[in-house]
Design a protein around this motif. Sequence first.
Motif, PDB file in Angstrom:
ATOM      1  N   LEU A  42       0.668  -1.334  -0.003  1.00  0.00           N
ATOM      2  CA  LEU A  42      -0.193   0.000  -0.122  1.00  0.00           C
ATOM      3  C   LEU A  42       0.792   1.325   0.017  1.00  0.00           C
ATOM      4  N   LEU A  43       1.792   1.143   0.817  1.00  0.00           N
ATOM      5  CA  LEU A  43       2.756   2.274   0.997  1.00  0.00           C
ATOM      6  C   LEU A  43       3.314   2.692  -0.679  1.00  0.00           C
ATOM      7  N   VAL A  44       3.839   1.585  -1.150  1.00  0.00           N
ATOM      8  CA  VAL A  44       4.398   1.840  -2.473  1.00  0.00           C
ATOM      9  C   VAL A  44       3.479   2.099  -3.502  1.00  0.00           C
ATOM     10  N   ALA A  45       2.141   1.718  -3.530  1.00  0.00           N
ATOM     11  CA  ALA A  45       0.904   2.031  -4.177  1.00  0.00           C
ATOM     12  C   ALA A  45       0.709   3.552  -4.376  1.00  0.00           C
ATOM     13  N   LEU A  46       0.753   4.143  -2.818  1.00  0.00           N
ATOM     14  CA  LEU A  46       0.481   5.547  -2.720  1.00  0.00           C
ATOM     15  C   LEU A  46       1.527   6.448  -3.019  1.00  0.00           C
ATOM     16  N   THR A  71      -5.169  -2.268   7.291  1.00  0.00           N
ATOM     17  CA  THR A  71      -4.036  -1.791   7.142  1.00  0.00           C
ATOM     18  C   THR A  71      -3.961  -0.202   6.858  1.00  0.00           C
ATOM     19  N   LEU A  72      -4.912   0.271   6.043  1.00  0.00           N
ATOM     20  CA  LEU A  72      -5.115   1.618   5.876  1.00  0.00           C
ATOM     21  C   LEU A  72      -5.358   2.355   7.398  1.00  0.00           C
ATOM     22  N   GLN A  73      -5.986   1.558   8.090  1.00  0.00           N
ATOM     23  CA  GLN A  73      -6.154   2.214   9.465  1.00  0.00           C
ATOM     24  C   GLN A  73      -5.015   2.491  10.364  1.00  0.00           C
ATOM     25  N   TRP A  74      -4.094   1.299  10.327  1.00  0.00           N
ATOM     26  CA  TRP A  74      -2.899   1.356  10.928  1.00  0.00           C
ATOM     27  C   TRP A  74      -1.877   2.427  10.456  1.00  0.00           C
ATOM     28  N   LEU A  75      -1.998   2.275   8.909  1.00  0.00           N
ATOM     29  CA  LEU A  75      -0.959   3.469   8.610  1.00  0.00           C
ATOM     30  C   LEU A  75      -1.357   4.955   8.863  1.00  0.00           C
ATOM     31  N   GLU A  76      -2.879   5.116   8.982  1.00  0.00           N
ATOM     32  CA  GLU A  76      -3.393   6.173   9.338  1.00  0.00           C
ATOM     33  C   GLU A  76      -2.995   6.808  10.813  1.00  0.00           C
TER      34      GLU A  76
END
Lengths: 131, 131
Positions: A42-46, A71-76
């Motif tokens: 996800l980080l790479v995609a973003l 995973t988006l919630q973790w990263l947020e």
Amino acid sequence: MTEIPNPPTTLAERLQRGNLFAEKCPSRDILTHVTSRWGVLLLVALLSGTHRFSELRRKVGGISEKMLAQTLQWLESDGFVERIAYPVIPPHVEYRLTPLGQEIAQKVESLADWIEVNLPDILAAKRQKAE
Amino acid sequence: MTEIPNPPTTLAERLQRGNLFAEKCPSRDILTHVTSRWGVLLLVALLSGTHRFSELRRKVGGISEKMLAQTLQWLESDGFVERIAYPVIPPHVEYRLTPLGQEIAQKVESLADWIEVNLPDILAAKRQKAE
DNA sequence: GGTGTGTACTTACTATTGGTAAGTATATGT
DNA sequence: ACATATACTTACCAATAGTAAGTACACACC
């Protein structure tokens, strides 16, 4: 000029800075989020810009909606991703990297890129070992 | 017409280089080994030289013997770690990075290091968000 | 106007993975 | 004789991840 006469690693530095080898260091949690199976992708995609939820789902092959949301919630919660929700129906939510997220995503991408580029070498080494 | 027009990236490139966004790409397996909870820490630990099994267990806080053995086997099968066993009793086994392992371990360390150094900023951002 | 589609999720259930604790063989030290 | 250390493996249980379905509502279609 402000002098820095202190040794390379001061006590203060050691306390402020994380220590991954220590079992209960909070940096471990950050690391597990970032290096989780889907966190990396996800980080790479973003890195290539703002994406909607469904765009990410389509881009990252094999991710389930549950893990994408989680995973988006973790990263947020770690301050790497910003979530912007428009109050419309059907829902429209955008995700993008924060400045902090951009930095770490670049590190992650460099790792991911290395693997992609060196895949042939790695697979060749595996094959040779199998003989 | 059943012909396939020339793709933007060449066929050779697509076959040689991994694509992490593709679900069944073998680079995904490598990535999960390397970025696994203990894989990251072991690679970084091994950057400082050859270690015995028990040294790694003591160095990496919280790792169980089962996961230590399993993660070392993953990294060995990927060609990142070399295992040298001396046929003595009690057993004596040494682990060290291969040249390929050194390269990837440096990437991983750079990521781990970034997190350790930026931990204060990350935690500060988390706290602010909580308000 | 009923049916189908798309959105961004959550939830219950199940499969997979990870953690804990104990077992193994044997030399050396007390 | 008994504890200790080594590098593991194995059985069992807990935590995590994957699957599939549900949700609320607007819009397009026929």
